[in-house]
Write a protein that holds these residues in place. Structure first.
Motif, PDB file in Angstrom:
ATOM      1  N   LYS B  36      -1.581   9.293 -67.616  1.00  0.00           N
ATOM      2  CA  LYS B  36      -2.248  10.542 -67.101  1.00  0.00           C
ATOM      3  C   LYS B  36      -3.406  10.775 -68.009  1.00  0.00           C
ATOM      4  CE  LYS B  36       1.461  12.738 -64.418  1.00  0.00           C
ATOM      5  NZ  LYS B  36       2.354  13.614 -64.528  1.00  0.00           N
ATOM      6  N   LEU B  37      -3.108  10.873 -69.515  1.00  0.00           N
ATOM      7  CA  LEU B  37      -4.366  11.253 -70.285  1.00  0.00           C
ATOM      8  C   LEU B  37      -5.442  10.388 -70.376  1.00  0.00           C
ATOM      9  CD1 LEU B  37      -4.984  12.968 -72.626  1.00  0.00           C
ATOM     10  CD2 LEU B  37      -3.837  11.531 -74.207  1.00  0.00           C
ATOM     11  N   PHE B  38      -5.129   9.172 -70.198  1.00  0.00           N
ATOM     12  CA  PHE B  38      -6.373   8.228 -70.230  1.00  0.00           C
ATOM     13  C   PHE B  38      -7.102   8.297 -68.885  1.00  0.00           C
ATOM     14  CE2 PHE B  38      -8.592   4.019 -69.743  1.00  0.00           C
ATOM     15  CZ  PHE B  38      -9.304   4.079 -70.807  1.00  0.00           C
ATOM     16  N   GLY B  39      -6.342   8.522 -67.589  1.00  0.00           N
ATOM     17  CA  GLY B  39      -6.744   8.933 -66.537  1.00  0.00           C
ATOM     18  C   GLY B  39      -7.661   9.844 -66.307  1.00  0.00           C
ATOM     19  N   PHE B  40      -7.230  10.999 -66.960  1.00  0.00           N
ATOM     20  CA  PHE B  40      -7.904  12.312 -67.064  1.00  0.00           C
ATOM     21  C   PHE B  40      -9.186  12.181 -67.709  1.00  0.00           C
ATOM     22  CE2 PHE B  40      -8.469  16.516 -69.369  1.00  0.00           C
ATOM     23  CZ  PHE B  40      -9.169  17.209 -68.208  1.00  0.00           C
ATOM     24  N   ALA B  43     -11.395  10.369 -65.602  1.00  0.00           N
ATOM     25  CA  ALA B  43     -12.086  11.358 -64.436  1.00  0.00           C
ATOM     26  C   ALA B  43     -13.166  11.985 -64.815  1.00  0.00           C
ATOM     27  CB  ALA B  43     -10.804  12.315 -63.914  1.00  0.00           C
ATOM     28  N   LEU B  44     -12.954  12.520 -66.231  1.00  0.00           N
ATOM     29  CA  LEU B  44     -14.227  13.275 -66.889  1.00  0.00           C
ATOM     30  C   LEU B  44     -15.340  12.499 -66.918  1.00  0.00           C
ATOM     31  CD1 LEU B  44     -12.114  15.375 -69.901  1.00  0.00           C
ATOM     32  CD2 LEU B  44     -13.095  16.291 -67.549  1.00  0.00           C
ATOM     33  N   PHE B  45     -14.970  11.213 -67.413  1.00  0.00           N
ATOM     34  CA  PHE B  45     -16.185  10.215 -67.543  1.00  0.00           C
ATOM     35  C   PHE B  45     -16.951  10.262 -66.089  1.00  0.00           C
ATOM     36  CE2 PHE B  45     -17.860   5.965 -67.709  1.00  0.00           C
ATOM     37  CZ  PHE B  45     -18.717   6.051 -68.904  1.00  0.00           C
ATOM     38  N   ALA B  46     -16.182   9.784 -65.136  1.00  0.00           N
ATOM     39  CA  ALA B  46     -16.732   9.581 -63.935  1.00  0.00           C
ATOM     40  C   ALA B  46     -17.367  10.791 -63.487  1.00  0.00           C
ATOM     41  CB  ALA B  46     -15.688   9.199 -63.012  1.00  0.00           C
ATOM     42  N   PHE B  60      -6.459  10.717 -76.673  1.00  0.00           N
ATOM     43  CA  PHE B  60      -5.675   9.520 -76.537  1.00  0.00           C
ATOM     44  C   PHE B  60      -5.560   8.679 -77.938  1.00  0.00           C
ATOM     45  CE2 PHE B  60      -5.032   5.009 -75.016  1.00  0.00           C
ATOM     46  CZ  PHE B  60      -4.383   5.069 -74.047  1.00  0.00           C
ATOM     47  N   LYS B  61      -6.629   8.482 -78.586  1.00  0.00           N
ATOM     48  CA  LYS B  61      -6.486   7.795 -79.617  1.00  0.00           C
ATOM     49  C   LYS B  61      -5.443   8.237 -80.675  1.00  0.00           C
ATOM     50  CE  LYS B  61     -10.098   6.288 -81.796  1.00  0.00           C
ATOM     51  NZ  LYS B  61     -11.613   6.363 -82.459  1.00  0.00           N
ATOM     52  N   TYR B  62      -5.531   9.521 -80.830  1.00  0.00           N
ATOM     53  CA  TYR B  62      -4.799  10.382 -81.820  1.00  0.00           C
ATOM     54  C   TYR B  62      -3.250  10.045 -81.386  1.00  0.00           C
ATOM     55  CZ  TYR B  62      -2.704  14.169 -84.576  1.00  0.00           C
ATOM     56  OH  TYR B  62      -2.040  14.615 -85.522  1.00  0.00           O
ATOM     57  N   LEU B  63      -2.998  10.217 -80.158  1.00  0.00           N
ATOM     58  CA  LEU B  63      -1.460  10.057 -79.670  1.00  0.00           C
ATOM     59  C   LEU B  63      -1.062   8.707 -79.539  1.00  0.00           C
ATOM     60  CD1 LEU B  63      -1.762  12.981 -76.879  1.00  0.00           C
ATOM     61  CD2 LEU B  63      -0.685  13.165 -79.049  1.00  0.00           C
ATOM     62  N   TYR B  64      -1.954   7.754 -79.189  1.00  0.00           N
ATOM     63  CA  TYR B  64      -1.518   6.357 -78.902  1.00  0.00           C
ATOM     64  C   TYR B  64      -2.318   5.499 -79.794  1.00  0.00           C
ATOM     65  CZ  TYR B  64       0.501   8.690 -74.916  1.00  0.00           C
ATOM     66  OH  TYR B  64       1.309   9.649 -74.188  1.00  0.00           O
ATOM     67  N   PRO B  65      -2.191   5.603 -81.080  1.00  0.00           N
ATOM     68  CA  PRO B  65      -3.225   4.779 -81.842  1.00  0.00           C
ATOM     69  C   PRO B  65      -2.977   3.397 -81.841  1.00  0.00           C
ATOM     70  CG  PRO B  65      -1.364   5.883 -83.331  1.00  0.00           C
ATOM     71  CD  PRO B  65      -1.398   6.412 -81.809  1.00  0.00           C
TER      72      PRO B  65
END
Lengths: 107, 309
Positions: B36-40, B43-46, B60-65
């Motif tokens: 969901k986080l990456f998808g969000f 979505a913002l990028f799109a 995302f990088k911070y939570l899933y390094p």
């Protein structure tokens, strides 16, 4: 030194006569601001030539120059770089904004 | 005793079952959060909300390094800077990206966007070097794009001949070939454009103030120049005729400025005329070539071009 004197003369005009006379130039930058920039960039001799050039070419330039908004007023964009590009390399680069956009466009 | 043991065993099995269910649910929720986080962020990028997208990619990088998508997140941050028009930051970011992922799958894309950013920044030498590196290391898929991009850099430098030669190097089987051919053929016709001679404009202006402007197709400027110079020359002549030499000298001094400016202005007008003609011609070529980039399904690679003819 002559460039500095000329610059002071134009600056003095801007802050005395120009201030009373009002903002009547339809170009951006205004002719006096353009003159100051030309003198600052290219010195006394070229500064004079470019200032005279600006005063002479206003009429037809208004047909050709892009319109920009300055403080809510529509003005005709005619910066120093649009008039020295053919002999000044730095100015030439500034004028290439159009061609910089020739890169592939993304949908 | 046997009964007690059996009960304890049953209780233990049930507890273990419950615990495993909870752990599985937690794990599943964690996976869902990641997606969901990456998808969000995507979505913002799109939606071209690039600054918020950067924040989400960083989150995302911070939570899933150590996640497999971290490289893509990093690339996207650089891409966000690029698309948001912050070319200098994009260049710095892509440099750091390529140091961090020297053999990463997205390295060629990072090189390509870095080269484009350098071109937009008018750092033409850097852009050529970057595209050269892409030609060397990016493989066949990127070679044609890099060659095409190099030709556009040369075009931006107004080096028509080199740009033409560069466009001509694209192989016929490349999807970019039709566009490159159009540019190459079009640039070959640049010499035939109807230009004005700056030297002739200057000479005409020196002979008759205003004539240079008229030649450069600026009739109103020509009239202004003719009247101003004519008035000052006439005034100076009259003053000298009447033996008013000091006033005549002052007027003649000012006339020198008008006269010199008239010549400069006529030469500049011819150059501006030529530039306008060239720009319009190149704009026509650009409109015809109509290159567009599309992405693959994952959105990570630029893979396709479309052209309008």
């Amino acid at each position: 030194m002559p460039g500095r004197l000329l610059w002071l003369g134009v600056k003095g005009f801007r802050e005395t006569i120009g201030a009373v006379d009002g903002d009547r130039c339809r170009m951006a930058p205004t002719c006096s601001a353009y003159s100051l920039q030309a003198i600052e960039t290219h010195g006394f001799f070229m500064g004079i030539l470019m200032t005279v050039d600006r005063l002479l070419h206003e009429m037809d330039e208004m047909e050709l120059a892009p319109v920009v908004m300055v403080h809510g007023d529509a003005r005709f964009s005619d910066p120093v770089s649009a008039n020295d590009f053919w002999w000044n390399n730095a100015g030439q680069l500034d004028k290439q904004s159009f061609m910089s956009n020739l890169a592939t466009q993304e949908p | 005793m046997k009964r007690v043991t059996s009960r304890i065993l049953t209780l233990f099995i049930m507890t273990a079952l419950c615990l495993s269910l909870v752990v599985a649910q937690e794990a599943s929720a964690g996976q869902g959060d990641r997606d969901k986080l990456f998808g969000f962020a995507e979505a913002l990028f799109a939606e071209r909300d690039y600054y918020r997208a950067i924040t989400e990619y960083k989150r995302f990088k911070y939570l899933y390094p150590v996640d497999v998508l971290v490289e893509k997140s990093d690339f996207r941050i650089g891409e966000c800077y690029f698309k948001a028009g912050r070319r200098a930051e994009a260049i710095d970011f892509f440099n750091a990206f390529m140091r961090q992922y020297p053999a990463g799958a997205l390295r060629p894309d990072a090189l390509y966007l870095k080269g484009q950013a350098e071109k937009d920044q008018k750092r033409y030498t850097d852009a050529m070097t970057t595209f050269n590196e892409l030609i060397r290391t990016g493989g066949v898929n990127y070679r044609d794009r890099a060659l095409y991009a190099q030709a556009l850099v040369l075009l931006a430098q107004q080096d028509w001949q080199s740009a033409r030669e560069s466009f001509a190097t694209l192989p016929q089987e490349s999807p970019l070939y039709p566009s490159a051919k159009l540019y190459s053929d079009g640039l070959g016709r640049m010499d035939g454009l109807p230009r004005k001679s700056p030297a002739l404009a200057g000479t005409l202006a020196a002979v008759l103030p205003g004539a240079g402007h008229l030649y450069a197709e600026r009739p109103r400027d020509a009239l202004v120049s003719f009247l101003l110079n004519g008035s000052f020359i006439w005034a100076a002549v009259e003053l000298f005729r009447n033996n008013n030499n000091v006033a005549g000298g002052i007027v003649a001094f000012f006339e020198l400025g008008w006269y010199g400016g008239n010549i400069y202005s006529a030469i500049g007008s011819a150059h501006k005329y030529n530039k306008r003609i060239e720009d319009e011609y190149l704009q026509g070529l650009k409109d015809k070539s109509g290159i567009s980039l599309y992405r693959d399904r994952t959105g990570s690679h630029y893979i396709m071009y479309s052209m309008m003819f």
